[in-house]
Design an enzyme around this catalytic site. Structure first.
Site, mmCIF file in Angstrom:
data_model
loop_
_atom_site.group_PDB
_atom_site.id
_atom_site.type_symbol
_atom_site.label_atom_id
_atom_site.label_comp_id
_atom_site.label_asym_id
_atom_site.label_seq_id
_atom_site.Cartn_x
_atom_site.Cartn_y
_atom_site.Cartn_z
ATOM 1 C CG ASP A 110 -1.980 1.041 1.210
ATOM 2 O OD1 ASP A 110 -1.980 1.868 0.279
ATOM 3 O OD2 ASP A 110 -2.836 1.037 2.120
ATOM 4 C CD GLU A 154 -7.447 3.463 1.039
ATOM 5 O OE1 GLU A 154 -7.241 4.080 2.094
ATOM 6 O OE2 GLU A 154 -6.857 2.408 0.733
ATOM 7 C CG ASP A 191 -14.556 1.691 3.127
ATOM 8 O OD1 ASP A 191 -15.660 1.470 3.666
ATOM 9 O OD2 ASP A 191 -13.472 1.664 3.743
ATOM 10 C CG HIS A 214 -10.432 0.566 2.104
ATOM 11 N ND1 HIS A 214 -11.040 1.476 2.944
ATOM 12 C CD2 HIS A 214 -9.109 0.603 2.402
ATOM 13 C CE1 HIS A 214 -10.123 2.046 3.709
ATOM 14 N NE2 HIS A 214 -8.944 1.535 3.407
ATOM 15 C CD GLU A 231 -4.685 -0.487 -0.770
ATOM 16 O OE1 GLU A 231 -5.400 0.190 -0.008
ATOM 17 O OE2 GLU A 231 -4.403 -1.685 -0.553
ATOM 18 C CG HIS A 253 -1.722 4.907 3.430
ATOM 19 N ND1 HIS A 253 -1.939 5.981 4.264
ATOM 20 C CD2 HIS A 253 -2.573 3.944 3.835
ATOM 21 C CE1 HIS A 253 -2.874 5.691 5.139
ATOM 22 N NE2 HIS A 253 -3.290 4.464 4.902
#
Length: 382
Positions: free
Chosen positions: A184, A236, A259, A286, A210, A186
Site C-alpha cells: 500500500d 478507497e 469501501d 477496502h 495500492e 497509501h
C-alpha cells in the site's frame, strides 16, 4: 412496515454504528463513518434520517438511495456518501431479516462459498515486517498487506527506495512465493517517486500496489502502470460509480477497492463491481473498519463474480482499545480458516451485534489520523 426510530453510537477505536428500527420491531445495523470525522458524518446521518427516511417503507432501498443522493443539489464526497452507506447497510440488514435470507441471496445468490481475506502487517511506518509476516502465515493467512513506506518527499533519495525494496524482500524471504503480499502506497507517494518505486518492487512480485498516487492524480496512473507489470489497485477514497469511470476507461487499474462504508453502501458498491467486471477489473473492498462494514463487504463479495480478496481489520494497528469481534454476540461468524472466511447464512448482514457491549462502550470517540511533517516542517501525506 415503516422506519420508526434510530440510534447512533460512537464506539472505540474509531467507528460509528447506526441502529435502525421499524414498526414491526426489526432492527438493522449500519456503519456510517469517516475515520477521524465521526461527528461530522453523524450529523449528516441525522439530517438524512430526520429529513427523509423516518416514516418510510424500509424495503424500497433503491428508491431511498436515489432520493438520499439526488435529493440534495450538492452530491458525492466522503461525508454524504458515508452517511448514505451506513443507512443503506442498515436497510439491507432489515430487508434480509424481513425475508429470512442473507443479503447476497437478494442480490442474485452466491457466486462462491467463501472469500479469501488478507491480514495487515508492519504498522503505519512499516517495521519488523519479516517476523510479522511469518507469524501471520503461521496463523493461517495466505495473503498479507503492508505499507510501502513512511512519509516521502515529492522527490526523495535512492536510500528511501532501497529501504522499501528491502522491506518487501524481507517479507518475501520470510514467507516464500506461495503467499501474496499487497503493498500500500497509501497516497504518500508523489508521481516521480511512484514510478521509481513500482519498478523497484516488481522483482518481489507484489499481489498489487495500492493507491500509488492520490485519487486527485488518477490521470497519472497510466504512466505509473507503464513502469511495471504489477497489478495496480485503488479506490478507497473514491465514493461513487461516477468517481470510478475515469480509472476504468484509462485501463490502468487492475483491482478496485471501494469501501462499503464510504462508497454509498451495498447498493452502490454492487453497481461499481458490475462496472468493473465489464472492464476485466477485480474487486477487493477496502475495510479497515468494524464488524458491520466487514459483514456488508462479505455480502457483496459473495455474489460478485470478480471479487478477488477481502480486507479485514482484526488486530490491525488502529484497533488498540477495541477490535472487530468485541461487538459481536457470536464472533465465530468471522473465523478465518486457510486464509478464507465462510459466507454467513443468517438473515440480513449475517451478524448479531451485541447491543449491551455497544451501549457500554459508546461515547465520544476522538480518533484522528496523525499529522506528519517533513524535515523542513511542511505537511506530509499520511
Amino acid at each position: 412496515m415503516e422506519v420508526t426510530d434510530y440510534e447512533l453510537f460512537e464506539v472505540p477505536p474509531r467507528w460509528l454504528f447506526l441502529r435502525l428500527e421499524t414498526s414491526d420491531g426489526t432492527v438493522g445495523w449500519g456503519e456510517p463513518v469517516v475515520e477521524g470525522r465521526a461527528h461530522t458524518v453523524r450529523a449528516a446521518v441525522e439530517e438524512l434520517l430526520d429529513g427523509y427516511l423516518l416514516g418510510e417503507d424500509p424495503l424500497r432501498i433503491e428508491d431511498h438511495w436515489q432520493a438520499l443522493y439526488r435529493g440534495g443539489f450538492y452530491r458525492g464526497g466522503p461525508v454524504l456518501m458515508s452517511a448514505i452507506a451506513g443507512i443503506d447497510q442498515a436497510l439491507w440488514d432489515i430487508k434480509g431479516k424481513h425475508f429470512g435470507a442473507p443479503v447476497y441471496e437478494l442480490l442474485g445468490g452466491k457466486a462462491r462459498d467463501r472469500i479469501r481475506v488478507y491480514q495487515w502487517i508492519g504498522g503505519d511506518r512499516p517495521a519488523d515486517v519479516g517476523e510479522a509476516a511469518r507469524e501471520q502465515v503461521e496463523a493461517g493467512f495466505t495473503a498479507l498487506k503492508m505499507n510501502a513506506t513512511p512519509e516521502l518527499e515529492r522527490v526523495d533519495s535512492p536510500a528511501k527506495i532501497r529501504q522499501a525494496e528491502q522491506r518487501l524482500a524481507e517479507v518475501r524471504e520470510a514467507v516464500g512465493e506461495d503467499v501474496d503480499v499487497g503493498v500500500d502506497f497509501h497516497g504518500r507517494v508523489a508521481k516521480p517517486m511512484a514510478k521509481r518505486l513500482v519498478a523497484a518492487l516488481e522483482p518481489y512480485e507484489p499481489m498489487f500496489v495500492e493507491e500509488p498516487v492520490l485519487p486527485e492524480h488518477n490521470d497519472a496512473l497510466p504512466e505509473i502502470a507503464a513502469h511495471t507489470t504489477t497489478p495496480i489497485a485503488t479506490g478507497e477514497r473514491m465514493y461513487s460509480r461516477w468517481d470510478f469511470k475515469e480509472v476504468f476507461e484509462s485501463g490502468a487499474v487492475d483491482v478496485i477497492q471501494p469501501d462499503l462504508s464510504h462508497a454509498g453502501g451495498i447498493t452502490e458498491v454492487k453497481k461499481i463491481a458490475s462496472m468493473a467486471e465489464a472492464y476485466d477489473v477485480a474487486l477487493a473492498p477496502h475495510c479497515p473498519l468494524g464488524p458491520v462494514a466487514l459483514a456488508s463487504c462479505v455480502q457483496v463479495d459473495a455474489c460478485t463474480p470478480n471479487a478477488l480478496i477481502q480486507e479485514q481489520s482484526l488486530d490491525i494497528h488502529y484497533n488498540e482499545t477495541s477490535d472487530v469481534l468485541d461487538y459481536l454476540a457470536d464472533p465465530s461468524v468471522f473465523e478465518y480458516e486457510d486464509g478464507y472466511v465462510e459466507l454467513p447464512e443468517r438473515p440480513g448482514l449475517g451478524i448479531d451485534i451485541d447491543e449491551e457491549v455497544v451501549r457500554e462502550r459508546a461515547g465520544e470517540v476522538n480518533w484522528h489520523n496523525p499529522v506528519w511533517r517533513h524535515d523542513d516542517g511542511s505537511v506530509a501525506e499520511w
